[in-house]
Write a protein that holds these residues in place. Structure first.
Motif, PDB file in Angstrom:
ATOM      1  N   VAL A  87       0.857  -1.189   0.000  1.00  0.00           N
ATOM      2  CA  VAL A  87       0.000   0.000   0.000  1.00  0.00           C
ATOM      3  C   VAL A  87       0.892   1.238   0.000  1.00  0.00           C
ATOM      4  O   VAL A  87       1.900   1.282   0.692  1.00  0.00           O
ATOM      5  CB  VAL A  87      -0.898   0.019   1.260  1.00  0.00           C
ATOM      6  CG1 VAL A  87      -1.650   1.330   1.395  1.00  0.00           C
ATOM      7  CG2 VAL A  87      -1.867  -1.157   1.244  1.00  0.00           C
ATOM      8  N   THR A  88       0.515   2.236  -0.787  1.00  0.00           N
ATOM      9  CA  THR A  88       1.169   3.540  -0.716  1.00  0.00           C
ATOM     10  C   THR A  88       0.240   4.487   0.028  1.00  0.00           C
ATOM     11  O   THR A  88      -0.904   4.702  -0.386  1.00  0.00           O
ATOM     12  CB  THR A  88       1.473   4.103  -2.120  1.00  0.00           C
ATOM     13  OG1 THR A  88       2.389   3.218  -2.778  1.00  0.00           O
ATOM     14  CG2 THR A  88       2.083   5.491  -2.034  1.00  0.00           C
ATOM     15  N   LEU A  89       0.719   4.993   1.152  1.00  0.00           N
ATOM     16  CA  LEU A  89      -0.065   5.954   1.927  1.00  0.00           C
ATOM     17  C   LEU A  89      -0.184   7.261   1.158  1.00  0.00           C
ATOM     18  O   LEU A  89       0.802   7.725   0.565  1.00  0.00           O
ATOM     19  CB  LEU A  89       0.594   6.185   3.281  1.00  0.00           C
ATOM     20  CG  LEU A  89       0.650   4.940   4.173  1.00  0.00           C
ATOM     21  CD1 LEU A  89       1.647   5.138   5.297  1.00  0.00           C
ATOM     22  CD2 LEU A  89      -0.725   4.616   4.713  1.00  0.00           C
ATOM     23  N   LEU A  90      -1.365   7.840   1.142  1.00  0.00           N
ATOM     24  CA  LEU A  90      -1.601   9.109   0.449  1.00  0.00           C
ATOM     25  C   LEU A  90      -1.307  10.241   1.428  1.00  0.00           C
ATOM     26  O   LEU A  90      -2.068  10.478   2.371  1.00  0.00           O
ATOM     27  CB  LEU A  90      -3.039   9.157  -0.059  1.00  0.00           C
ATOM     28  CG  LEU A  90      -3.438   8.003  -0.995  1.00  0.00           C
ATOM     29  CD1 LEU A  90      -4.895   8.106  -1.385  1.00  0.00           C
ATOM     30  CD2 LEU A  90      -2.535   7.954  -2.214  1.00  0.00           C
ATOM     31  N   THR A  91      -0.195  10.914   1.204  1.00  0.00           N
ATOM     32  CA  THR A  91       0.342  11.866   2.181  1.00  0.00           C
ATOM     33  C   THR A  91      -0.630  12.976   2.536  1.00  0.00           C
ATOM     34  O   THR A  91      -0.943  13.178   3.714  1.00  0.00           O
ATOM     35  CB  THR A  91       1.670  12.459   1.672  1.00  0.00           C
ATOM     36  OG1 THR A  91       2.567  11.370   1.384  1.00  0.00           O
ATOM     37  CG2 THR A  91       2.296  13.369   2.706  1.00  0.00           C
ATOM     38  N   GLU A  92      -1.097  13.725   1.572  1.00  0.00           N
ATOM     39  CA  GLU A  92      -1.959  14.877   1.876  1.00  0.00           C
ATOM     40  C   GLU A  92      -3.297  14.446   2.461  1.00  0.00           C
ATOM     41  O   GLU A  92      -3.812  15.066   3.389  1.00  0.00           O
ATOM     42  CB  GLU A  92      -2.152  15.758   0.638  1.00  0.00           C
ATOM     43  CG  GLU A  92      -0.867  16.433   0.175  1.00  0.00           C
ATOM     44  CD  GLU A  92      -0.157  17.216   1.280  1.00  0.00           C
ATOM     45  OE1 GLU A  92      -0.830  17.968   2.024  1.00  0.00           O
ATOM     46  OE2 GLU A  92       1.078  17.074   1.408  1.00  0.00           O
ATOM     47  N   ALA A  93      -3.862  13.353   1.931  1.00  0.00           N
ATOM     48  CA  ALA A  93      -5.134  12.857   2.457  1.00  0.00           C
ATOM     49  C   ALA A  93      -4.957  12.341   3.887  1.00  0.00           C
ATOM     50  O   ALA A  93      -5.828  12.547   4.743  1.00  0.00           O
ATOM     51  CB  ALA A  93      -5.672  11.755   1.554  1.00  0.00           C
TER      52      ALA A  93
END
Length: 132
Positions: A87-93
């Protein structure tokens, strides 16, 4: 695309030998957003699905989100039939959710399992709080 709730208990779950709490996941989202998360069963996750991270304590709420990079694969090192999902964490979200998490009552969660699909009624609120 599907949306999944992934339950994290900071008192029990660890990542890199540290409690998997909101601060740990926020730090990963900012510094090293690609991670692998454990699954007790394969589930039907596919690339592009979203994973909403629900922290059980201290306040039960969704406070991070990521996107599935690959289908879950058997964790050959564990030897217990478990799976890993990249999984790639969505930084801004994730930053937005960290500041304004979505609580258990707002999600309409009943019994909590390790991974479950997001209820359709809860998705608009999750997307709004995450800025997606």
């Amino acid at each position: 695309m599907a949306d999944w709730i992934y339950i994290l208990n900071p008192l029990r779950d660890v990542l890199d030998q540290e409690p998997c709490d909101k601060e740990k996941i926020l730090g990963l989202a900012e510094e090293d957003p690609e991670a692998e998360f454990w699954l007790s069963r394969r589930n039907r996750m596919v690339p592009g699905d979203r994973v909403w991270f629900f922290f059980t304590s201290p306040d039960a709420a969704v406070a991070a989100v990521g996107e599935v990079d690959e289908e879950p694969r058997l964790d050959s090192e564990a030897g217990d039939g478990s799976y890993l999902v990249p999984v790639t964490l969505l930084t801004e979200a994730t930053k937005a959710l960290y500041r304004a998490p979505v609580g258990r009552d707002e999600l309409g969660l009943g019994q909590v399992r390790s991974v479950q699909k997001v209820k359709p009624a809860a998705l608009p609120l999750l997307l709004e709080r995450a800025g997606l």
